[in-house]
Design an enzyme around this catalytic site. Structure first.
Site, mmCIF file in Angstrom:
data_model
loop_
_atom_site.group_PDB
_atom_site.id
_atom_site.type_symbol
_atom_site.label_atom_id
_atom_site.label_comp_id
_atom_site.label_asym_id
_atom_site.label_seq_id
_atom_site.Cartn_x
_atom_site.Cartn_y
_atom_site.Cartn_z
ATOM 1 N N CYS A 1 -7.190 -0.038 -16.776
ATOM 2 C CA CYS A 1 -6.384 0.015 -15.558
ATOM 3 C C CYS A 1 -5.169 0.919 -15.748
ATOM 4 O O CYS A 1 -4.245 0.881 -14.939
ATOM 5 C CB CYS A 1 -5.947 -1.388 -15.150
ATOM 6 S SG CYS A 1 -4.991 -2.265 -16.405
ATOM 7 N N GLN B 1 -11.428 -9.624 -11.507
ATOM 8 C CA GLN B 1 -11.465 -8.332 -10.843
ATOM 9 C C GLN B 1 -11.094 -8.528 -9.380
ATOM 10 O O GLN B 1 -11.442 -9.522 -8.758
ATOM 11 C CB GLN B 1 -12.847 -7.701 -10.982
ATOM 12 C CG GLN B 1 -13.239 -7.387 -12.418
ATOM 13 C CD GLN B 1 -12.314 -6.370 -13.089
ATOM 14 O OE1 GLN B 1 -11.711 -5.524 -12.420
ATOM 15 N NE2 GLN B 1 -12.200 -6.448 -14.401
ATOM 16 N N CYS C 1 0.843 -1.195 0.000
ATOM 17 C CA CYS C 1 0.000 0.000 0.000
ATOM 18 C C CYS C 1 0.881 1.249 0.000
ATOM 19 O O CYS C 1 1.975 1.246 0.561
ATOM 20 C CB CYS C 1 -0.921 0.019 1.217
ATOM 21 S SG CYS C 1 -2.166 -1.284 1.231
#
Length: 409
Positions: A362, A241, A67
């Site tokens: 994307c 997904q 992250c």
């Protein structure tokens, strides 16, 4: 130590000050001190924090590279990602309606790729540190569904059985109704003992399927995923997904963009994420480069009820895009290419008679390039919606609608 003021957030999530120089985990408006090494500020200390700064929800955030922006509040992250899309489109002179960002909740990733290494006494499972090949253990990850973390003991056993001290294993773990579906790469070559041990592991840990390299070594039950209630068994390691929530949001957007079309073509169709649900209302032709994906799609269609006709074609759309004559019978096209975009296929869509295109991307940069081709051919870019199912990452995904009122060449 010198002082800087962070002016903006870069597309990789770094704060950027005048120079430009870069500082990790900083936000626009923050005044910081640090030590300059090249174009990077190290040993950052924040003197004046941004009002958008929050405490990271995950205890692994400082060391894990999975992250990038957990230190920013949700509203800031949504506006930042929307700004990346807006900037990409404006670079091509494109304007449109920007719909509110849809963000998937925490602990909702149903598919993740973990790295694993063997240590002196045990096994290490997690994600790489930022810009590093060091594997960071993440037992408390708040990104993935808890059922993914529950597969960690099985992954650890696989590392001890089939990993080496020098190598690294990669585990693609996908949740299915029958249990985790795991595809492993980087392990030791299979022999009889390893095959038997891995097969026993599948039963003990309640896995649905285990693939080692190119071989399925254990199948307790065929893994199923549901595309809006339609069951499909994808091939090992197949793209899906990332979240169920994000898939639902994308499908809603694509369904609106396709509208009342009675015949549509789904380009880069995968194993049927959009094809099969849309077949409730229209006839679909699905085109995908991998035969195992089109086989899974057709099998799902045959086992479903209440769907209109679906056909599938295995074809490399980069080298052999569908031509205008082949597109003539379709009223709408769905296109969901990989990060490189779909330049060759978009050129053919622009030259075709299709007047509705539903797009998923994307990569905002290649999307903007391809969108420019469609707009130059007479399409309107009706709207764009960012669907943030890669929460707290720098990844940006979107859905968009294109239409034109006349028939093209």
């Amino acid at each position: 130590m010198s002082e800087w003021v962070i002016e903006r957030l870069g597309h990789l999530g770094d704060g950027i000050a005048a120079g430009p120089v870069f500082a990790q985990r900083c936000l626009p408006g923050e005044r910081i001190t640090g030590r300059l090494e090249g174009d990077r500020i190290e040993d950052v200390r924040i003197l004046e924090p941004s009002p958008h700064r929050v405490s990271p929800p995950c205890r692994h955030f400082k060391s894990c590279g999975g992250c990038a922006v957990q230190h920013a509040d949700d509203a800031f992250v949504a506006e930042w990602k929307l700004g990346i899309v807006r900037t990409a489109l404006e670079a091509h002179g494109l304007e449109t309606e920007y719909r509110p960002v849809h963000s998937s909740p925490a602990r909702s990733r149903r598919r993740a790729v973990f790295s694993g290494r063997r240590t002196k006494r045990d096994a290490l499972i997690g994600f790489h540190g930022r810009a590093s090949d060091v594997v960071i253990d993440v037992p408390g990850c708040v990104l993935v569904e808890p059922a993914l973390l529950a597969a960690r003991p099985a992954l650890a056993e696989m590392i001890l059985l089939g990993g080496s001290r020098k190598g690294e294993l990669s585990f693609t773990v996908t949740l299915s109704a029958e249990g985790p579906d795991i595809a492993v790469s980087g392990g030791k070559p299979l022999d009889l003992d390893l095959r038997m041990a891995l097969a026993g592991l599948v039963e003990r840990h309640g896995l649905s399927r285990l693939s080692w390299g190119d071989e399925v070594v254990g199948l307790r039950a065929a893994p199923r995923v549901d595309f809006d209630g339609i069951a499909v068994t994808p091939p090992p390691g197949a793209f899906l997904q990332a979240t169920r929530d994000g898939e639902t949001a994308l499908l809603k957007a694509i369904t609106e963009a396709v509208g009342s079309a009675r015949q549509a073509v789904d380009l880069f169709a995968g194993c049927g994420t959009f094809t099969l649900p849309l077949a409730r209302h229209a006839e679909l032709h699905a085109v995908e480069g991998a035969k195992e994906l089109t086989d899974a799609l057709i099998a799902g269609w045959r086992n479903a009820s209440g769907l209109k006709h679906v056909s599938a074609e295995t074809r490399d759309l980069f080298r052999r895009p569908l031509l205008p004559d082949e597109l003539r019978k379709f009223e709408a096209a769905i296109i969901d290419p990989p990060r490189a975009g779909a330049l060759a296929q978009t050129e053919q869509l622009a030259a075709s008679g299709i007047d509705r295109v539903a797009a998923v991307s994307c990569n905002p940069v290649t999307f903007a390039r391809d969108a420019g081709l469609l707009v130059a051919a007479g399409f309107r870019l009706d709207w764009v919606q960012v669907v943030d199912q890669f929460r707290w990452s720098t990844h940006v995904e979107l859905a968009a609608s294109f239409s034109r009122d006349h028939i093209g060449g």
